[in-house]
Design an enzyme around this catalytic site. Structure first.
Site, mmCIF file in Angstrom:
data_model
loop_
_atom_site.group_PDB
_atom_site.id
_atom_site.type_symbol
_atom_site.label_atom_id
_atom_site.label_comp_id
_atom_site.label_asym_id
_atom_site.label_seq_id
_atom_site.Cartn_x
_atom_site.Cartn_y
_atom_site.Cartn_z
ATOM 1 N N ARG A 74 25.585 -17.571 8.577
ATOM 2 C CA ARG A 74 25.593 -19.015 8.908
ATOM 3 C C ARG A 74 26.376 -19.287 10.194
ATOM 4 N NH1 ARG A 74 25.063 -22.103 3.830
ATOM 5 N NH2 ARG A 74 23.276 -21.197 2.820
ATOM 6 N N ASP A 108 29.982 -38.340 0.604
ATOM 7 C CA ASP A 108 29.877 -36.898 0.856
ATOM 8 C C ASP A 108 30.924 -36.546 1.907
ATOM 9 O OD1 ASP A 108 27.460 -34.691 0.200
ATOM 10 O OD2 ASP A 108 28.630 -34.229 1.990
HETATM 11 C C1 LIG Z 1 24.145 -29.099 -3.282
HETATM 12 S S1 LIG Z 1 24.594 -30.669 -2.633
HETATM 13 C C2 LIG Z 1 24.405 -31.670 -4.088
HETATM 14 C C3 LIG Z 1 23.748 -33.005 -3.821
HETATM 15 C C4 LIG Z 1 23.448 -33.857 -5.048
HETATM 16 N N1 LIG Z 1 24.657 -34.213 -5.749
HETATM 17 C C5 LIG Z 1 22.462 -33.160 -5.955
HETATM 18 O O1 LIG Z 1 22.877 -32.692 -7.026
HETATM 19 O O2 LIG Z 1 21.302 -33.077 -5.627
HETATM 20 C C6 LIG Z 1 26.344 -30.483 -2.453
HETATM 21 C C7 LIG Z 1 26.982 -31.521 -1.531
HETATM 22 O O3 LIG Z 1 28.398 -31.453 -1.702
HETATM 23 C C8 LIG Z 1 29.005 -31.764 -0.477
HETATM 24 N N2 LIG Z 1 30.403 -31.274 -0.518
HETATM 25 C C9 LIG Z 1 30.863 -30.010 -0.382
HETATM 26 N N3 LIG Z 1 32.202 -29.990 -0.475
HETATM 27 C C10 LIG Z 1 32.614 -31.264 -0.679
HETATM 28 C C11 LIG Z 1 33.884 -31.885 -0.850
HETATM 29 N N4 LIG Z 1 35.027 -31.182 -0.840
HETATM 30 N N5 LIG Z 1 33.926 -33.230 -1.028
HETATM 31 C C12 LIG Z 1 32.779 -33.966 -1.038
HETATM 32 N N6 LIG Z 1 31.549 -33.439 -0.881
HETATM 33 C C13 LIG Z 1 31.461 -32.096 -0.719
HETATM 34 C C14 LIG Z 1 28.134 -31.067 0.553
HETATM 35 O O4 LIG Z 1 28.295 -31.635 1.844
HETATM 36 C C15 LIG Z 1 26.728 -31.278 -0.047
HETATM 37 O O5 LIG Z 1 26.094 -32.400 0.502
#
Ligand SMILES: C[S@@+](CC[C@H](N)C(=O)[O-])C[C@H]1O[C@@H](n2cnc3c(N)ncnc32)[C@H](O)[C@@H]1O
Length: 272
Positions: A37, A141
């Site tokens: 990445r 997010d």
């Molecule tokens: C796999 S996506 C899940 C999206 C949605 N909740 C779903 O289940 O379809 C994970 C998201 O978590 C966010 N993320 C990662 N670390 C985070 C943090 N410490 N605080 C808030 N968001 C975070 C990422 O940017 C990403 O958009």
């Protein structure tokens, strides 16, 4: 073209930084993922080592942290993901909100917006006397990049694949001549949702002055270590209303000895 190899020392630098800034915990197994990445970003910036990239981030933290987050975390999401949770809600939503006309929901880690828009569409489709309700959805997010797409509410054909035709017609303005984003969420639906940046591991939960009826925190806790997960779940407990519901991803779970929540269905928990 061959990828530049990351050394263990460089990987450790990034791992510590990512944990400290984002809260994401990377095991040794992730070295290949981090290399593949980050190598793309190195190339885009014309840098010749991961060390150089690390120091570049320290000098350009404000802008570069977003690229780093996008590179290491997965933003995969979709409309109406985790179908069993929607099935549960279809059966119970009118009972849950029978004695109130105010609904507050938080989609924590909302990625590019499919989750909060699904919630808004779901309520409009399933809530009896919908017009009588005062509904507000907060969607957050950590990544500015995904939030920009969420706020735009504009999607391409593969994002909306699987949505029934009547849902597309009711909730999207469709302009197939627009190759960038032919499906745009209608303004009245967008108006219910407030998008913000929020770090679930490090930001301050005392900013939430009102309680939420539902919190969706799906498919993100999996990236955090045990102590961050426990702290997060305890913070959710503080800001959920009595009997409020916490929805997590189907591959995630709360620890067995959690005394603050009881299981309603797999991946759905009620605040005690
Ligand atoms: C796999 S996506 C899940 C999206 C949605 N909740 C779903 O289940 O379809 C994970 C998201 O978590 C966010 N993320 C990662 N670390 C985070 C943090 N410490 N605080 C808030 N968001 C975070 C990422 O940017 C990403 O958009």
């Amino acid at each position: 073209m061959t990828e530049l190899r990351i050394s263990q020392k460089e990987f450790d630098l990034f791992r510590d930084f990512i944990y400290k800034e984002v809260g994401i915990s990377l095991s040794d197994k992730k070295i290949g993922l981090v290399q593949s990445r980050l190598s793309k970003r190195l190339k885009a910036l014309g840098l010749s080592s991961y060390d150089d990239y690390y120091y570049y981030i320290q000098d350009h933290k404000e802008e570069e942290i977003f690229h780093l987050i996008s590179a290491i975390s997965t933003n995969v999401t979709s409309f109406f993901r985790e179908e069993p949770q929607w099935a549960y809600l279809r059966e119970n939503i009118n009972t849950i909100f029978a004695s109130t006309r105010k609904i507050r929901i938080w989609s924590a880690a909302c990625s590019s917006g499919e989750e909060p828009y699904s919630i808004a569409i779901f309520l409009k489709e399933n809530l009896d006397h919908y017009k009588e309700y005062d509904i507000k959805i907060l969607a957050t997010d950590i990544s500015k990049k995904v939030l920009e797409k969420a706020i735009s509410g504009r999607y391409v054909a593969k994002d909306i694949a699987g949505l029934p035709k009547h849902i597309l017609q009711r909730y999207f303005d469709i302009d197939k001549r627009d190759p960038q984003a032919p499906y745009a969420i209608k303004e009245d639906l967008k108006a219910q949702i407030t998008f913000r940046m929020f770090n679930l591991v490090y930001d301050d939960f005392s900013i939430f002055k009102n309680r939420f009826d539902f919190i969706f925190c799906r498919n993100v806790m999996i990236y955090f270590d045990g102590s961050s997960q426990m702290k997060l779940v305890s913070n959710f407990h503080k800001i959920l209303s009595e009997n409020g519901l916490l929805f997590i991803g189907h591959s995630e779970s709360l620890t067995r000895n959690n005394k603050e929540f009881k299981t309603v269905r797999p991946s759905i928990y009620e605040r005690i």
